[in-house]
Scaffold this motif. Structure first.
Motif, PDB file in Angstrom:
ATOM      1  N   VAL A  93       0.856  -1.199   0.000  1.00 49.46           N
ATOM      2  CA  VAL A  93       0.000   0.000   0.000  1.00 49.46           C
ATOM      3  C   VAL A  93       0.886   1.241   0.000  1.00 49.46           C
ATOM      4  CG1 VAL A  93      -1.676   1.326   1.385  1.00 49.46           C
ATOM      5  CG2 VAL A  93      -1.907  -1.162   1.197  1.00 49.46           C
ATOM      6  N   LEU A  94       0.431   2.272  -0.718  1.00 42.91           N
ATOM      7  CA  LEU A  94       1.090   3.580  -0.681  1.00 42.91           C
ATOM      8  C   LEU A  94       0.114   4.583  -0.091  1.00 42.91           C
ATOM      9  CD1 LEU A  94       3.315   5.673  -1.490  1.00 42.91           C
ATOM     10  CD2 LEU A  94       2.172   5.862  -3.697  1.00 42.91           C
ATOM     11  N   ILE A  95       0.564   5.328   0.905  1.00 40.22           N
ATOM     12  CA  ILE A  95      -0.235   6.421   1.471  1.00 40.22           C
ATOM     13  C   ILE A  95       0.425   7.713   1.017  1.00 40.22           C
ATOM     14  CG2 ILE A  95      -1.121   7.489   3.582  1.00 40.22           C
ATOM     15  CD1 ILE A  95      -0.644   4.699   4.963  1.00 40.22           C
ATOM     16  N   VAL A  96      -0.312   8.559   0.313  1.00 40.31           N
ATOM     17  CA  VAL A  96       0.276   9.764  -0.283  1.00 40.31           C
ATOM     18  C   VAL A  96      -0.679  10.943  -0.100  1.00 40.31           C
ATOM     19  CG1 VAL A  96      -0.657   9.213  -2.592  1.00 40.31           C
ATOM     20  CG2 VAL A  96       1.358  10.673  -2.410  1.00 40.31           C
ATOM     21  N   ALA A  97      -0.148  12.133   0.033  1.00 35.23           N
ATOM     22  CA  ALA A  97      -0.993  13.335   0.043  1.00 35.23           C
ATOM     23  C   ALA A  97      -1.119  13.829  -1.394  1.00 35.23           C
ATOM     24  CB  ALA A  97      -0.376  14.405   0.924  1.00 35.23           C
ATOM     25  N   ASP A  98      -2.216  14.543  -1.708  1.00 36.03           N
ATOM     26  CA  ASP A  98      -2.355  15.076  -3.071  1.00 36.03           C
ATOM     27  C   ASP A  98      -1.216  16.045  -3.376  1.00 36.03           C
ATOM     28  OD1 ASP A  98      -3.308  17.006  -1.286  1.00 36.03           O
ATOM     29  OD2 ASP A  98      -5.103  17.490  -2.447  1.00 36.03           O
ATOM     30  N   GLY A  99      -0.786  16.766  -2.335  1.00 36.06           N
ATOM     31  CA  GLY A  99       0.333  17.695  -2.491  1.00 36.06           C
ATOM     32  C   GLY A  99       0.761  18.201  -1.136  1.00 36.06           C
TER      33      GLY A  99
ATOM     34  N   GLY B  96       4.801  28.591  -0.235  1.00 34.91           N
ATOM     35  CA  GLY B  96       3.688  29.114  -1.025  1.00 34.91           C
ATOM     36  C   GLY B  96       3.394  28.349  -2.297  1.00 34.91           C
ATOM     37  N   LYS B  97       4.245  27.396  -2.639  1.00 29.19           N
ATOM     38  CA  LYS B  97       4.018  26.589  -3.843  1.00 29.19           C
ATOM     39  C   LYS B  97       3.551  25.193  -3.444  1.00 29.19           C
ATOM     40  CE  LYS B  97       7.461  28.842  -6.794  1.00 29.19           C
ATOM     41  NZ  LYS B  97       8.651  29.334  -6.099  1.00 29.19           N
ATOM     42  N   ILE B  98       2.911  24.516  -4.406  1.00 30.72           N
ATOM     43  CA  ILE B  98       2.454  23.159  -4.145  1.00 30.72           C
ATOM     44  C   ILE B  98       3.474  22.159  -4.680  1.00 30.72           C
ATOM     45  CG2 ILE B  98       0.727  21.416  -4.802  1.00 30.72           C
ATOM     46  CD1 ILE B  98      -1.393  23.650  -4.643  1.00 30.72           C
ATOM     47  N   VAL B  99       3.910  21.248  -3.814  1.00 35.33           N
ATOM     48  CA  VAL B  99       4.757  20.123  -4.252  1.00 35.33           C
ATOM     49  C   VAL B  99       3.790  19.026  -4.699  1.00 35.33           C
ATOM     50  CG1 VAL B  99       6.539  18.462  -3.577  1.00 35.33           C
ATOM     51  CG2 VAL B  99       6.471  20.731  -2.497  1.00 35.33           C
ATOM     52  N   PRO B 100       3.818  18.625  -5.988  1.00 35.90           N
ATOM     53  CA  PRO B 100       2.796  17.695  -6.507  1.00 35.90           C
ATOM     54  C   PRO B 100       3.085  16.233  -6.141  1.00 35.90           C
ATOM     55  CG  PRO B 100       4.296  18.321  -8.268  1.00 35.90           C
ATOM     56  CD  PRO B 100       4.778  19.026  -7.026  1.00 35.90           C
ATOM     57  N   LEU B 101       2.874  15.882  -4.886  1.00 33.09           N
ATOM     58  CA  LEU B 101       3.246  14.554  -4.392  1.00 33.09           C
ATOM     59  C   LEU B 101       2.526  13.421  -5.132  1.00 33.09           C
ATOM     60  CD1 LEU B 101       3.309  15.257  -0.530  1.00 33.09           C
ATOM     61  CD2 LEU B 101       5.259  15.124  -2.068  1.00 33.09           C
ATOM     62  N   LYS B 102       1.233  13.591  -5.370  1.00 35.28           N
ATOM     63  CA  LYS B 102       0.474  12.515  -6.034  1.00 35.28           C
ATOM     64  C   LYS B 102       0.950  12.321  -7.473  1.00 35.28           C
ATOM     65  CE  LYS B 102      -2.993   9.537  -6.556  1.00 35.28           C
ATOM     66  NZ  LYS B 102      -2.980   9.178  -7.957  1.00 35.28           N
ATOM     67  N   GLU B 103       1.267  13.417  -8.137  1.00 34.23           N
ATOM     68  CA  GLU B 103       1.771  13.349  -9.522  1.00 34.23           C
ATOM     69  C   GLU B 103       3.116  12.601  -9.563  1.00 34.23           C
ATOM     70  OE1 GLU B 103       3.381  16.692 -12.446  1.00 34.23           O
ATOM     71  OE2 GLU B 103       1.449  17.240 -11.568  1.00 34.23           O
ATOM     72  N   ILE B 104       3.986  12.903  -8.597  1.00 34.75           N
ATOM     73  CA  ILE B 104       5.284  12.224  -8.500  1.00 34.75           C
ATOM     74  C   ILE B 104       5.061  10.740  -8.220  1.00 34.75           C
ATOM     75  CG2 ILE B 104       7.400  12.044  -7.095  1.00 34.75           C
ATOM     76  CD1 ILE B 104       7.080  15.154  -6.639  1.00 34.75           C
ATOM     77  N   ALA B 105       4.107  10.454  -7.316  1.00 33.29           N
ATOM     78  CA  ALA B 105       3.806   9.060  -6.969  1.00 33.29           C
ATOM     79  C   ALA B 105       3.274   8.291  -8.174  1.00 33.29           C
ATOM     80  CB  ALA B 105       2.795   9.017  -5.826  1.00 33.29           C
ATOM     81  N   ASP B 106       2.403   8.924  -8.956  1.00 29.49           N
ATOM     82  CA  ASP B 106       1.854   8.261 -10.157  1.00 29.49           C
ATOM     83  C   ASP B 106       2.975   7.847 -11.106  1.00 29.49           C
ATOM     84  OD1 ASP B 106      -0.738   8.469  -9.309  1.00 29.49           O
ATOM     85  OD2 ASP B 106      -1.196  10.286 -10.452  1.00 29.49           O
ATOM     86  N   GLU B 107       3.940   8.755 -11.286  1.00 31.63           N
ATOM     87  CA  GLU B 107       5.059   8.462 -12.185  1.00 31.63           C
ATOM     88  C   GLU B 107       5.925   7.333 -11.620  1.00 31.63           C
ATOM     89  OE1 GLU B 107       8.665  10.779 -14.398  1.00 31.63           O
ATOM     90  OE2 GLU B 107       7.059  12.048 -13.620  1.00 31.63           O
ATOM     91  N   ALA B 108       6.137   7.355 -10.285  1.00 29.23           N
ATOM     92  CA  ALA B 108       6.926   6.300  -9.638  1.00 29.23           C
ATOM     93  C   ALA B 108       6.239   4.943  -9.771  1.00 29.23           C
ATOM     94  CB  ALA B 108       7.148   6.644  -8.173  1.00 29.23           C
ATOM     95  N   LEU B 109       4.908   4.946  -9.671  1.00 29.17           N
ATOM     96  CA  LEU B 109       4.153   3.685  -9.729  1.00 29.17           C
ATOM     97  C   LEU B 109       4.136   3.080 -11.132  1.00 29.17           C
ATOM     98  CD1 LEU B 109       1.171   4.336  -7.291  1.00 29.17           C
ATOM     99  CD2 LEU B 109       3.235   3.027  -6.876  1.00 29.17           C
ATOM    100  N   LYS B 110       4.373   3.902 -12.146  1.00 28.92           N
ATOM    101  CA  LYS B 110       4.484   3.363 -13.515  1.00 28.92           C
ATOM    102  C   LYS B 110       5.730   2.480 -13.620  1.00 28.92           C
ATOM    103  CE  LYS B 110       2.252   7.260 -15.816  1.00 28.92           C
ATOM    104  NZ  LYS B 110       2.529   8.571 -16.419  1.00 28.92           N
ATOM    105  N   ARG B 111       6.756   2.806 -12.786  1.00 28.51           N
ATOM    106  CA  ARG B 111       8.022   2.066 -12.818  1.00 28.51           C
ATOM    107  C   ARG B 111       8.059   0.932 -11.806  1.00 28.51           C
ATOM    108  NH1 ARG B 111      12.528   6.955 -12.804  1.00 28.51           N
ATOM    109  NH2 ARG B 111      11.364   8.494 -13.993  1.00 28.51           N
ATOM    110  N   ALA B 112       7.183   0.978 -10.794  1.00 28.21           N
ATOM    111  CA  ALA B 112       7.237  -0.016  -9.713  1.00 28.21           C
ATOM    112  C   ALA B 112       5.941  -0.812  -9.645  1.00 28.21           C
ATOM    113  CB  ALA B 112       7.472   0.691  -8.379  1.00 28.21           C
ATOM    114  N   GLY B 113       6.072  -2.113  -9.578  1.00 26.43           N
ATOM    115  CA  GLY B 113       4.878  -2.953  -9.415  1.00 26.43           C
ATOM    116  C   GLY B 113       4.646  -3.218  -7.946  1.00 26.43           C
ATOM    117  N   GLY B 114       3.617  -4.000  -7.643  1.00 20.49           N
ATOM    118  CA  GLY B 114       3.425  -4.459  -6.257  1.00 20.49           C
ATOM    119  C   GLY B 114       2.429  -3.668  -5.435  1.00 20.49           C
TER     120      GLY B 114
END
Length: 630
Positions: A181-187, A192-210
């Motif tokens: 399981v991955l627990i992630v915040a949307d950002g 004052g800027k948003i770090v796009p955590l979910k977007e980064i996670a989506d890209e990481a999950l394309k490379r990692a199975g499980g």
């Protein structure tokens, strides 16, 4: 006081600090621990709850795979929450949180217990069982602590990845831990800027199975991709009947894994440090209590990130084990103005501030006026963590922030040690820039290349001579590397990887890493990770990275790059490579400077001699060059 005749610049404790301290006489306390080391830790363990008592305090039959409190049954989450909920502390504030935009939340022990049970039940409904790994990737928000406690409650092993790490770092850690399981915040908000955590996670999950399920915590509210069947909103799950306030606790063996946490090594692959329920809870509970003289009425603020060991031990577990009120802040120290820390200390009546030399140096730059605008009289004790603090910053922190009345706990320890190792307590005379002496009962030495003890004020390898409860148990999935990395250079002694010296008064002065690890703003980054990121760019054939002294960050990354045929150096390429490293490793890893070169200094076996590059930059003698290829 017996310690009056000390060499160098010394700051002595104030009388009221001594009179009100938990440990009034450090020397007596230390002597007690040294005379009966096992008994000392056993006595400390008695302060926590065990479902079954231990058969043995320390089992050293399979050195260096030490075990503590063998045969005991416990659960760290129970000691952090359930124990307090059954007492008058149930309505005491466990956590106070402020967001970067000024939002505020306060949770009692009773509510934190409920929220933890809810989260734990959600994880259970997804099939998470004892021993499963769960990766957590969030900013500094209450849910990160709740998720960790929820994992511990049901016996799952959490692997927290710092929210400043990018795609490749996250992918590598998910893959290595084989998380379910991955627990992630949307950002996350940062300056004052948003770090796009979910977007980064989506890209990481394309490379990692499980990963079977992704739980998404809503923080920033921007539009994000939600993959049907895999991604679920936490706030929606939380409102379902499965997420009730009562969760059956998993009773854990003292040696059952609690978490793995990755730390940069000298080779490309980060090391997965494994900590367990029993010894770890005893170590962090005791060290926080004594070093920061933690009282029931204190408001304690560790300004680190839960994604690092400091956050695990001294934002989440240590304070809750002690029944303390802990403060957590989401953003940067100087955003939107350089008085943000001081404003919050005044607003919440913070008594203890534990932060990094990088933050101190950064705030010192803005002068005393920003500090002096605020009433910081609530402060009682200050602390420093992450890297050695330079004496100038120490004195500014002591005089300007602490008004000369707050002792500074300059702590040396590591992801691997789990707890403070070299540290004062508030009643010890302090020398700016020194972590003073080993925590009671711990034995350290400084050795030369041959394993001989060095003379006073001479630099050498810092080693630990005896085991301690919160110590690393092994490297996850790689016990051979554990032995090789930490126990092979000086058999029987733990090699810290840091160089240090000890003065004639027995005070330790840690100098820095001796391996290829760069500490930037207190965060460990492997040269291999940075170099791998550079070489993954289509323009780069070879790369080397070093750390050079930096006024604010402690060290800054300098990179040397050999370009592939068909590519030419330019300002545009320089910036592109910086951004590429930021994308692959994380913004903290962006090189300060990139030099385009035609060759790199190497040994005949092909190892890059980074010390030669460093010596050249600093105008120093590069030393023995007999192994150099050219």
């Amino acid at each position: 006081m017996a310690d009056q005749k000390l060499n160098g610049e010394v700051f002595f404790p104030k009388e009221d600090t001594i009179n009100n301290a938990i440990v009034k006489d450090w020397n007596q306390f230390k002597l007690k621990a040294e005379e009966n080391y096992i008994g000392f830790w056993e006595e400390e363990a008695e302060n926590l709850h065990w479902f079954k008592r231990w058969d043995k305090v320390l089992d050293d039959s399979e050195k260096p795979f030490y075990k503590w409190f063998t045969g005991a049954k416990t659960n760290i989450s129970f000691n952090c929450l359930d124990v307090h909920v059954k007492t008058a502390r149930r309505n005491k504030l466990a956590l106070i949180w402020e967001g970067e935009k000024g939002e505020f939340e306060a949770m009692s022990y009773y509510r934190l217990h409920q929220e933890t049970c809810r989260f734990a039940n959600i994880l259970k409904s997804m099939g998470v069982v004892k021993g499963d790994r769960v990766t957590i990737y969030m900013g500094r928000i209450p849910e990160i602590a709740i998720a960790m406690l929820a994992c511990a409650r049901i016996g799952a092993i959490h692997s927290v990845v710092y929210g400043g790490f990018s795609v490749e770092s996250l992918h590598e850690r998910i893959e290595d831990s084989q998380s379910k399981v991955l627990i992630v915040a949307d950002g996350a908000y940062q300056r004052g800027k948003i770090v796009p955590l979910k977007e980064i996670a989506d890209e990481a999950l394309k490379r990692a199975g499980g990963i079977e399920h992704v739980i998404v915590v809503k923080r920033t509210g921007q539009d994000i991709n939600m993959e049907f069947g895999r991604d679920m909103w936490y706030h929606e799950l939380r409102s379902l009947p499965i997420a009730n306030n009562d969760c059956v606790l998993e009773i854990m063996d003292a040696e059952d894994p609690l978490f793995i946490l990755y730390t940069s090594g000298t080779t490309g692959k980060p090391k997965a440090i494994l900590h367990t329920h029993g010894g770890y809870q005893v170590g962090v509970y005791s060290t926080l209590k004594y070093v920061f003289d933690l009282k029931d009425e204190d408001r304690y603020w560790c300004a680190a990130d839960p994604g690092w060991i400091t956050g695990h031990s001294y934002i989440v577990y240590g304070p809750l084990l002690n029944g303390a009120t802990s403060f957590m802040y989401e953003g940067a120290p100087n955003y939107p103005y350089p008085n943000r820390y001081w404003q919050m200390i005044e607003k919440y009546g913070i008594n203890i501030l534990y932060t990094s030399p990088t933050a101190i140096r950064g705030l010192m730059r803005f002068g005393d006026a920003w500090v002096n605008r605020h009433d910081l009289s609530s402060l009682r004790i200050l602390g420093s963590v992450g890297e050695p603090i330079n004496p100038e910053a120490w004195k500014w922190y002591y005089k300007t922030v602490g008004k000369g009345k707050c002792p500074i706990m300059d702590t040396w320890w590591q992801t691997e040690t789990g707890m403070f190792m070299i540290t004062p307590t508030p009643t010890v005379p302090l020398k700016p820039g020194s972590g003073t002496k080993a925590f009671p009962g711990l034995q350290f030495d400084i050795l030369d290349e041959n394993g001989d003890k060095v003379a006073d004020n001479e630099e050498g390898y810092l080693v630990i001579k005896n085991p301690w409860p919160a110590m690393i148990r092994t490297l996850w999935g790689d016990p051979e590397r554990y032995v090789q990395q930490y126990w092979s250079k000086y058999p029987g002694y733990y090699l810290t990887g840091d160089s240090a010296k000890r003065d004639e008064d027995g005070y330790f002065w840690v100098i820095g890493r001796v391996d290829d690890v760069i500490k930037v703003s207190g965060y460990r980054l492997g040269t291999a990770e940075i170099e791998s990121a550079l070489v993954s760019h289509k323009a780069v054939a070879e790369a080397a990275a070093i750390g050079l002294p930096h006024e604010i960050k402690g060290n800054a990354i300098y990179a040397y790059v050999i370009l592939r045929a068909g590519f030419e150096q330019s300002d545009e390429l320089f910036e592109e490579l910086r951004q590429h490293v930021g994308h692959e490793v994380g913004p903290i890893a962006k090189p300060e400077q990139i030099k385009f070169v035609n060759s790199l200094p190497k040994t005949r076996s092909g190892k890059i001699m980074r010390r030669v590059l460093k010596a050249k930059e600093l105008g120093l003698d590069p030393g023995n060059l007999s192994t150099l290829e050219e």
